[in-house]
Design a protein around this motif. Structure first.
Motif, PDB file in Angstrom:
ATOM      1  N   GLN A   1     -11.105 -15.745 -50.148  1.00 45.82           N
ATOM      2  CA  GLN A   1     -12.139 -16.765 -50.058  1.00 45.82           C
ATOM      3  C   GLN A   1     -11.992 -17.743 -51.207  1.00 45.82           C
ATOM      4  O   GLN A   1     -11.592 -17.390 -52.306  1.00 45.82           O
ATOM      5  N   LEU A   2     -12.332 -18.999 -50.936  1.00 43.77           N
ATOM      6  CA  LEU A   2     -12.240 -20.039 -51.940  1.00 43.77           C
ATOM      7  C   LEU A   2     -13.628 -20.316 -52.487  1.00 43.77           C
ATOM      8  O   LEU A   2     -14.529 -20.714 -51.734  1.00 43.77           O
ATOM      9  N   HIS A   3     -13.802 -20.114 -53.774  1.00 46.32           N
ATOM     10  CA  HIS A   3     -15.110 -20.406 -54.328  1.00 46.32           C
ATOM     11  C   HIS A   3     -15.019 -20.590 -55.827  1.00 46.32           C
ATOM     12  O   HIS A   3     -13.984 -20.348 -56.456  1.00 46.32           O
ATOM     13  N   LEU A   4     -16.136 -21.085 -56.390  1.00 43.68           N
ATOM     14  CA  LEU A   4     -16.264 -21.318 -57.821  1.00 43.68           C
ATOM     15  C   LEU A   4     -17.413 -20.486 -58.359  1.00 43.68           C
ATOM     16  O   LEU A   4     -18.416 -20.286 -57.663  1.00 43.68           O
ATOM     17  N   VAL A   5     -17.271 -20.054 -59.593  1.00 40.02           N
ATOM     18  CA  VAL A   5     -18.337 -19.293 -60.243  1.00 40.02           C
ATOM     19  C   VAL A   5     -18.595 -19.872 -61.617  1.00 40.02           C
ATOM     20  O   VAL A   5     -17.670 -19.978 -62.435  1.00 40.02           O
ATOM     21  N   GLU A   6     -19.849 -20.245 -61.866  1.00 39.81           N
ATOM     22  CA  GLU A   6     -20.228 -20.739 -63.179  1.00 39.81           C
ATOM     23  C   GLU A   6     -20.799 -19.596 -64.015  1.00 39.81           C
ATOM     24  O   GLU A   6     -21.404 -18.663 -63.476  1.00 39.81           O
TER      25      GLU A   6
END
Length: 125
Positions: A1-6
């Protein structure tokens, strides 16, 4: 899965500093323009920094110019937002977004392909 985490949000006193991190999963941030946005309830998401993929330039609105700095890690997976001299009006949920090559000074939510879920930043004594 493609995602960003801050990560890196929290409570800080006025005048203090925080550093937010934005880590990508499944893709390289080195292929995208990356912008940090912030949002408070009832208001639109606003850009607070932008790092261009095409020429490496950065952009900051007047409200954070000289206090915030965006940088990219050499691993291609992490972008940081260093926030100094913080003010109560910096309180917001901060989101990173990776998107298409578009002039940073005009960057907008419609240009973003991938979003993180956000990190709460609270500036208060």
């Amino acid at each position: 899965q493609l995602h960003l985490v801050e990560s890196g949000g929290g409570l800080v006193q006025p005048g203090g500093s925080l550093r937010l991190s934005c880590v990508s999963s499944g893709f390289s941030l080195g292929l995208y323009t990356v912008a940090w946005f912030r949002q408070v309830p009832g208001k639109e998401r606003e850009v607070v920094s932008c790092s261009s993929v095409s020429d490496g330039s950065t952009y900051y609105p007047e409200s954070v110019e000289g206090r915030f700095t965006v940088s990219r890690d050499n691993d291609g997976k992490t972008v940081y937002l260093q926030m100094n001299e913080m003010r109560p009006e910096d309180t917001a949920v901060y989101h990173c977004g990776a998107g298409r090559d578009y002039p940073c000074s005009k960057y907008r939510v419609e240009a973003v392909y991938y979003w993180g879920k956000g990190a709460q930043v609270t500036v208060s004594s």
